[in-house]
Design a protein around this motif. Structure first.
Motif, short mmCIF file in Angstrom:
data_model
loop_
_atom_site.label_atom_id
_atom_site.label_comp_id
_atom_site.label_asym_id
_atom_site.label_seq_id
_atom_site.Cartn_x
_atom_site.Cartn_y
_atom_site.Cartn_z
N VAL A 94 51.58 10.60 12.32
CA VAL A 94 53.03 10.80 12.19
C VAL A 94 53.74 9.64 12.89
O VAL A 94 53.63 9.49 14.11
CB VAL A 94 53.45 12.15 12.78
N GLU A 128 59.33 10.28 7.87
CA GLU A 128 60.42 11.02 7.25
C GLU A 128 60.82 10.44 5.90
O GLU A 128 61.16 11.18 4.97
CB GLU A 128 61.63 11.06 8.19
N THR A 169 55.66 10.72 2.73
CA THR A 169 56.78 11.27 3.48
C THR A 169 56.45 12.72 3.80
O THR A 169 55.47 13.30 3.30
CB THR A 169 58.08 11.21 2.67
N PHE A 170 57.28 13.33 4.62
CA PHE A 170 57.07 14.74 4.96
C PHE A 170 57.11 15.62 3.71
O PHE A 170 56.52 16.70 3.68
CB PHE A 170 58.12 15.21 5.96
N ALA A 171 57.79 15.16 2.69
CA ALA A 171 57.96 15.96 1.48
C ALA A 171 56.71 15.97 0.59
O ALA A 171 56.48 16.94 -0.14
CB ALA A 171 59.15 15.46 0.67
N THR A 191 48.06 18.04 2.97
CA THR A 191 47.91 18.94 4.11
C THR A 191 46.84 18.40 5.05
O THR A 191 45.69 18.21 4.65
CB THR A 191 47.52 20.34 3.64
N ALA A 249 63.61 17.25 10.62
CA ALA A 249 62.59 17.17 9.57
C ALA A 249 61.20 16.95 10.18
O ALA A 249 60.22 17.56 9.75
CB ALA A 249 62.93 16.04 8.60
N MET A 250 61.12 16.07 11.18
CA MET A 250 59.84 15.82 11.83
C MET A 250 59.36 17.08 12.56
O MET A 250 58.17 17.46 12.46
CB MET A 250 59.93 14.66 12.81
N TRP A 292 58.13 19.65 10.03
CA TRP A 292 56.85 19.30 9.42
C TRP A 292 55.70 19.52 10.41
O TRP A 292 54.64 20.03 10.03
CB TRP A 292 56.86 17.85 8.95
N GLN A 352 55.02 23.33 10.82
CA GLN A 352 54.40 23.91 9.64
C GLN A 352 52.98 23.41 9.46
O GLN A 352 52.05 24.19 9.19
CB GLN A 352 55.23 23.57 8.40
N SER A 353 52.76 22.11 9.63
CA SER A 353 51.44 21.53 9.41
C SER A 353 50.44 21.97 10.47
O SER A 353 49.25 22.12 10.20
CB SER A 353 51.54 20.00 9.38
N THR A 355 58.93 20.59 19.64
CA THR A 355 58.67 21.56 18.58
C THR A 355 58.34 22.94 19.12
O THR A 355 58.31 23.92 18.37
CB THR A 355 57.48 21.11 17.70
#
Length: 256
Positions: free
Chosen positions: A58, A95, A113-115, A119, A137-138, A141, A144-145, A165
């Motif tokens: 990242v 991002e 990108t994060f989108a 996985t 956004a970071m 992500w 969630q990841s 986070t």
């Protein structure tokens, strides 16, 4: 000669080359469980039956080169006789797809990108400019990841990004020795471990500054594939540090 050809021709692997991959993996799991080293506090990780382990790095502007290039080199150099393809599938994620300016001015175009990033099973978070205030956004992500990842790891002050986070809440962690106090004061729910090359709590791992990320990456290799594979990876890299085998007693040198 290509890197993989060099690894295949290395005589250092000795009898390992005669062992089927499945048996080697089983032996690695058994030896890891019996180890009195770094694995005594973290269970072995199971590599996939086929394909490589996806590792996401990242990045944002200011990403410190050695923080992510060191672990990248470790993961790309892992080799087991009989295995086909890369054992770790490495990619960068950011991002946006815009070029990132890393430390020293190197420009990096993110793979994803994060989108749209695949996985990951391992997430690597180096020190970078975003550590003071990572984007929503970071943070989203990462949260969630991390749910489906085997391990989320930070290098140096990348620990601050994970702290934002909430993933480090209640955890024992470490960071660059110059940031122990700031991390502890900024996030009082985190237990800062001073003097450790890395701290691994199972699903979350943090390392000290800069070269400490190499030790943590070798430790991750050991968790997946056992001590001998990690040792041979370090040998191929000409890496003589031993912090990956003894993270707590290998102290940072004090400032003069």
């Amino acid at each position: 000669m290509k890197r993989r050809d060099l690894l295949k021709n290395a005589a250092a692997f000795g009898l390992m080359s005669a062992m089927p991959l499945s048996l080697l993996a089983q032996e690695a799991q058994s030896s890891a469980q019996a180890s009195e080293g770094p694995l005594s506090d973290s269970a072995p990780l199971k590599p996939p039956a086929t394909g490589g382990i996806p590792v996401a790095f990242v990045l944002s502007d200011g990403a410190v080169m050695i923080d992510f290039a060191g672990p990248w080199e470790v993961f790309q150099d892992v080799f087991i006789p009989g295995a086909t393809g890369d054992l770790f599938k490495l990619y960068t994620v950011a991002e946006t797809s815009k070029p990132i300016e890393a430390s020293g001015g190197m420009r990096i175009i993110p793979n994803y990108t994060f989108a749209d990033a695949p996985t990951p099973k391992v997430i690597v978070v180096p020190a970078q400019s975003a550590q003071s205030k990572p984007s929503q956004a970071m943070q989203a992500w990462l949260r969630q990841s991390a749910k489906s990842a085997d391990l989320t790891m930070s290098v140096c002050t990348g620990a601050f990004l994970l702290a934002h986070t909430g993933l480090l809440a209640g955890q024992a962690v470490t960071t660059h020795h110059g940031s122990y106090k700031t991390l502890a004061m900024s996030f009082p729910d985190i237990r800062v471990k001073r003097g450790a090359r890395f701290v691994d709590d199972g699903r979350i791992a943090t390392s000290g500054g800069l070269s400490s990320g190499i030790d943590l990456a070798l430790h991750v290799v050991e968790r997946y594939y056992g001590h001998e594979v990690a040792k041979q990876t370090a040998y191929q890299m000409e890496y003589q540090g031993t912090g990956w085998m003894d993270p707590i007693r290998t102290k940072c040198m004090p400032r003069s």
